[in-house]
Enzyme design. Structure first.
Site, PDB file in Angstrom:
ATOM      1  N   HIS A 222      18.525 -27.519 -15.981  1.00 14.17           N
ATOM      2  CA  HIS A 222      19.357 -27.085 -17.096  1.00 14.17           C
ATOM      3  C   HIS A 222      20.400 -28.168 -17.404  1.00 14.17           C
ATOM      4  O   HIS A 222      21.599 -27.923 -17.350  1.00 14.17           O
ATOM      5  CB  HIS A 222      20.041 -25.754 -16.773  1.00 14.17           C
ATOM      6  CG  HIS A 222      19.077 -24.621 -16.606  1.00 14.17           C
ATOM      7  ND1 HIS A 222      19.426 -23.411 -16.062  1.00 14.17           N
ATOM      8  CD2 HIS A 222      17.766 -24.525 -16.921  1.00 14.17           C
ATOM      9  CE1 HIS A 222      18.361 -22.613 -16.054  1.00 14.17           C
ATOM     10  NE2 HIS A 222      17.343 -23.271 -16.563  1.00 14.17           N
ATOM     11  N   ALA A 256      21.734 -28.688 -26.100  1.00  9.53           N
ATOM     12  CA  ALA A 256      22.412 -28.207 -24.890  1.00  9.53           C
ATOM     13  C   ALA A 256      23.519 -29.147 -24.412  1.00  9.53           C
ATOM     14  O   ALA A 256      24.367 -28.751 -23.616  1.00  9.53           O
ATOM     15  CB  ALA A 256      21.390 -28.020 -23.762  1.00  9.53           C
ATOM     16  N   PRO A 267      19.346 -21.034 -20.299  1.00  9.21           N
ATOM     17  CA  PRO A 267      20.083 -21.492 -21.479  1.00  9.21           C
ATOM     18  C   PRO A 267      19.352 -21.392 -22.824  1.00  9.21           C
ATOM     19  O   PRO A 267      19.968 -21.507 -23.875  1.00  9.21           O
ATOM     20  CB  PRO A 267      20.343 -22.969 -21.162  1.00  9.21           C
ATOM     21  CG  PRO A 267      19.236 -23.359 -20.255  1.00  9.21           C
ATOM     22  CD  PRO A 267      18.874 -22.135 -19.471  1.00  9.21           C
ATOM     23  N   GLN A 268      18.036 -21.172 -22.784  1.00 10.87           N
ATOM     24  CA  GLN A 268      17.246 -21.281 -24.014  1.00 10.87           C
ATOM     25  C   GLN A 268      17.804 -20.436 -25.172  1.00 10.87           C
ATOM     26  O   GLN A 268      17.968 -20.924 -26.285  1.00 10.87           O
ATOM     27  CB  GLN A 268      15.817 -20.858 -23.701  1.00 10.87           C
ATOM     28  CG  GLN A 268      14.850 -21.069 -24.842  1.00 10.87           C
ATOM     29  CD  GLN A 268      13.447 -20.551 -24.466  1.00 10.87           C
ATOM     30  OE1 GLN A 268      13.177 -20.271 -23.304  1.00 10.87           O
ATOM     31  NE2 GLN A 268      12.586 -20.432 -25.426  1.00 10.87           N
TER      32      GLN A 268
HETATM   33  C1  LIG Z   1      10.567 -27.524 -16.241  1.00  8.69           C
HETATM   34  C2  LIG Z   1      11.624 -26.797 -17.017  1.00  8.69           C
HETATM   35  C3  LIG Z   1      11.606 -25.395 -17.067  1.00  8.69           C
HETATM   36  C4  LIG Z   1      12.583 -24.715 -17.779  1.00  8.69           C
HETATM   37  N1  LIG Z   1      12.517 -23.360 -17.850  1.00  8.69           N
HETATM   38  C5  LIG Z   1      13.408 -22.680 -18.605  1.00  8.69           C
HETATM   39  C6  LIG Z   1      13.306 -21.267 -18.773  1.00  8.69           C
HETATM   40  O1  LIG Z   1      12.408 -20.610 -18.250  1.00  8.69           O
HETATM   41  N2  LIG Z   1      14.258 -20.654 -19.548  1.00  8.69           N
HETATM   42  C7  LIG Z   1      15.273 -21.343 -20.152  1.00  8.69           C
HETATM   43  O2  LIG Z   1      16.095 -20.735 -20.839  1.00  8.69           O
HETATM   44  N3  LIG Z   1      15.385 -22.698 -20.008  1.00  8.69           N
HETATM   45  C8  LIG Z   1      14.476 -23.371 -19.255  1.00  8.69           C
HETATM   46  N4  LIG Z   1      14.596 -24.728 -19.115  1.00  8.69           N
HETATM   47  C9  LIG Z   1      15.742 -25.403 -19.745  1.00  8.69           C
HETATM   48  C10 LIG Z   1      15.491 -25.585 -21.237  1.00  8.69           C
HETATM   49  O3  LIG Z   1      14.169 -26.030 -21.458  1.00  8.69           O
HETATM   50  C11 LIG Z   1      16.485 -26.630 -21.798  1.00  8.69           C
HETATM   51  O4  LIG Z   1      17.802 -26.238 -21.462  1.00  8.69           O
HETATM   52  C12 LIG Z   1      16.353 -26.679 -23.328  1.00  8.69           C
HETATM   53  O5  LIG Z   1      15.027 -27.040 -23.702  1.00  8.69           O
HETATM   54  C13 LIG Z   1      17.302 -27.700 -23.903  1.00  8.69           C
HETATM   55  O6  LIG Z   1      17.141 -27.617 -25.315  1.00  8.69           O
HETATM   56  P1  LIG Z   1      17.583 -28.810 -26.255  1.00  8.69           P
HETATM   57  O7  LIG Z   1      17.297 -28.391 -27.658  1.00  8.69           O
HETATM   58  O8  LIG Z   1      18.987 -29.181 -25.914  1.00  8.69           O
HETATM   59  O9  LIG Z   1      16.671 -30.041 -25.833  1.00  8.69           O
HETATM   60  P2  LIG Z   1      15.077 -30.175 -25.665  1.00  8.69           P
HETATM   61  O10 LIG Z   1      14.396 -28.835 -25.693  1.00  8.69           O
HETATM   62  O11 LIG Z   1      14.887 -31.067 -24.477  1.00  8.69           O
HETATM   63  O12 LIG Z   1      14.674 -30.925 -26.997  1.00  8.69           O
HETATM   64  C14 LIG Z   1      15.039 -32.270 -27.226  1.00  8.69           C
HETATM   65  C15 LIG Z   1      13.929 -32.927 -28.008  1.00  8.69           C
HETATM   66  O13 LIG Z   1      14.408 -34.184 -28.502  1.00  8.69           O
HETATM   67  C16 LIG Z   1      13.420 -35.175 -28.271  1.00  8.69           C
HETATM   68  N5  LIG Z   1      14.125 -36.471 -28.169  1.00  8.69           N
HETATM   69  C17 LIG Z   1      15.045 -36.857 -27.242  1.00  8.69           C
HETATM   70  N6  LIG Z   1      15.478 -38.112 -27.507  1.00  8.69           N
HETATM   71  C18 LIG Z   1      14.834 -38.524 -28.626  1.00  8.69           C
HETATM   72  C19 LIG Z   1      14.852 -39.727 -29.390  1.00  8.69           C
HETATM   73  N7  LIG Z   1      15.643 -40.760 -29.077  1.00  8.69           N
HETATM   74  N8  LIG Z   1      14.044 -39.827 -30.499  1.00  8.69           N
HETATM   75  C20 LIG Z   1      13.239 -38.785 -30.843  1.00  8.69           C
HETATM   76  N9  LIG Z   1      13.180 -37.614 -30.166  1.00  8.69           N
HETATM   77  C21 LIG Z   1      13.961 -37.494 -29.061  1.00  8.69           C
HETATM   78  C22 LIG Z   1      12.734 -34.749 -26.983  1.00  8.69           C
HETATM   79  O14 LIG Z   1      11.446 -35.331 -26.903  1.00  8.69           O
HETATM   80  C23 LIG Z   1      12.686 -33.218 -27.157  1.00  8.69           C
HETATM   81  O15 LIG Z   1      11.553 -32.820 -27.877  1.00  8.69           O
HETATM   82  C24 LIG Z   1      13.605 -25.433 -18.428  1.00  8.69           C
HETATM   83  C25 LIG Z   1      13.614 -26.842 -18.396  1.00  8.69           C
HETATM   84  C26 LIG Z   1      12.623 -27.503 -17.710  1.00  8.69           C
HETATM   85  C27 LIG Z   1      12.630 -29.027 -17.710  1.00  8.69           C
END
Ligand SMILES: Cc1cc2nc3c(=O)[nH]c(=O)nc-3n(C[C@H](O)[C@H](O)[C@H](O)COP(=O)(O)OP(=O)(O)OC[C@H]3O[C@@H](n4cnc5c(N)ncnc54)[C@H](O)[C@@H]3O)c2cc1C
Length: 277
Positions: A222, A256, A267-268
Site C-alpha cells: 500500500h 494514492a 486503500p482502493q
Molecule cells: C499485489 C498487490 C495487491 C493489492 N491488493 C489490494 C487489495 O486487495 N485491495 C486494495 O484496496 N488495494 C490493494 N493493493 C493496493 C492498491 O492496488 C494500490 O493502493 C492502488 O492501486 C494505488 O492506486 P493508484 O491509482 O494510486 O496507482 P496505480 O493503481 O498503481 O496506478 C498507477 C498507474 O500509472 C502508471 N504509471 C506510473 N508511472 C507512469 C509513467 N511515468 N508514465 C505512464 N504511466 C505511468 C502505472 O503503470 C499504473 O497503471 C494491492 C497492491 C498490490 C501491488
C-alpha cells in the site's frame, strides 16, 4: 473472533472498521470476475470521442510550472501531449486517530508460510488454514528519492520497515492474537485442529517472536504519501485539498501518493473516491 475480543460488525463500508466482517471485493456482478479501475471505469468508455489512450507510453516530464502538457515516450519516440485545461497525474508510488484499527487479520483456506515465498516448503498432507496479521497503519515512515531526472531510471525506495518500536510491539501482539484465535473454543469444539505448522512451537518467547517477525515480515503493497495533501504551512505538503500542486498551475495529482497518511483498511475504495472528487 468475538471470543478474542473482536466484535462482529455488519460491513467494513460503514466507516467503522474496528471489528470482524466479510471482506468487500470489487467483483463484476455480471461475470463474477474481479473488476479493476481499468475494467470498470476505463474500458466501457473507450469509444468516447474525447478520450485517447496511449498504450505502452511512459510519461517523462510535466512541462512548465503552469502545466501546458506532458512529455512522453512511446516505442522510442518522444513527443509532447498538450493540455488545453490541466494535467492530472494518477501514477502512484507508491499518526493516526486512536479509534482506528492498527492491525488487520485475514484468513486463507490454505498454507501460506513465509510470505516472501508463499506456499514454499508447505505440508503435503491434510487441510491447512492461515491467518495473517498485517500492520495496516504503520508508524514508521519510508522515503523515496529520485536517482536522476530521467523517468527511465528507477527511484530509490527505502521502506524503513519496523524502525518504530510501536510497530514491532503491535505486530508481536498481533502474532499472539493469531494463536488465540486458533485456540478459541468455537474452533476447538467444532474442528479437529492439529499442531501449528508454521512457524511452530520453536517460536514462543518474546525474543523468538521478534526475530521471527523481523525475518518473515512482508508488505501489503500500500505505497502512499509521497505527495502529501496538506495545508501550505506543512513543509512536506505537495498538493492542496483539490490535488493542485503548490507552486504550479493547472497540475493536479489524484492517486494514492496524495494521502496525508495511509488510511486503515484497504486503500482502493478511498483512491476511487479521491479520483471521482
Ligand atoms: C499485489 C498487490 C495487491 C493489492 N491488493 C489490494 C487489495 O486487495 N485491495 C486494495 O484496496 N488495494 C490493494 N493493493 C493496493 C492498491 O492496488 C494500490 O493502493 C492502488 O492501486 C494505488 O492506486 P493508484 O491509482 O494510486 O496507482 P496505480 O493503481 O498503481 O496506478 C498507477 C498507474 O500509472 C502508471 N504509471 C506510473 N508511472 C507512469 C509513467 N511515468 N508514465 C505512464 N504511466 C505511468 C502505472 O503503470 C499504473 O497503471 C494491492 C497492491 C498490490 C501491488
Amino acid at each position: 473472533m468475538e471470543e478474542v475480543g473482536i466484535p462482529h460488525i455488519p460491513r467494513f463500508t460503514s466507516g467503522y472498521l474496528n471489528g470482524s466482517s466479510w471482506l468487500v471485493h470489487t467483483i463484476d456482478q455480471t461475470t463474477g470476475f474481479r473488476a479493476s479501475s481499468e475494467s470498470a471505469f476505463l474500458r466501457p468508455f473507450l469509444t468516447r470521442p474525447n478520450l485517447a489512450v496511449y498504450k505502452n507510453t511512459l510519461a517523462e516530464k510535466i512541462v512548465g510550472k503552469v502545466a501546458t502538457g506532458v512529455q512522453v515516450t512511446s516505442e522510442g519516440h518522444t513527443f509532447l501531449l498538450a493540455a488545453s485545461k490541466e494535467v492530472i497525474v494518477s501514477a502512484d508510488l507508491d499518526s493516526l486517530p486512536s479509534d482506528w484499527p492498527e492491525i488487520q487479520y485475514f484468513n486463507l483456506p490454505a498454507y501460506v508460510g513465509d510470505f516472501w515465498n508463499p506456499g514454499v516448503g508447505g505440508p503435503t498432507d491434510g487441510n491447512y488454514a492461515t491467518i495473517m496479521a498485517t500492520l495496516i497503519a504503520p508508524k514508521c515512515r519510508g522515503n523515496v528519492s529520485i536517482s536522476s531526472s530521467s523517468m527511465h531510471d528507477q527511484p530509490l525506495i527505502n521502506p524503513n520497515w519496523l524502525t518504530q518500536q510501536v510497530d514491532v510491539e503491535l505486530l508481536t501482539a498481533g502474532f499472539k492474537r493469531l494463536r488465540q484465535i486458533f485456540q478459541a473454543s468455537v474452533l476447538q469444539e467444532n474442528l479437529t485442529i492439529g499442531p501449528e505448522y508454521y512457524p511452530g512451537d520453536k517460536v514462543s518467547t518474546e525474543e523468538q517472536i521478534h526475530h521471527f517477525i523481523q525475518d518473515a515480515f512482508q508488505t501489503m503493497y500500500h505505497a502512499a504519501v509521497t505527495c502529501k495533501m496538506r495545508k501550505p504551512d506543512d513543509e512536506m505538503a505537495v498538493v492542496d485539498s483539490h490535488g493542485l500542486v503548490y507552486g504550479t498551475k493547472r497540475l493536479r495529482v489524484v492517486d494514492a501518493s496524495v494521502f496525508p497518511f495511509l488510511p486503515p483498511n484497504l486503500p482502493q475504495g478511498t483512491i476511487y473516491e479521491l479520483n471521482f472528487d
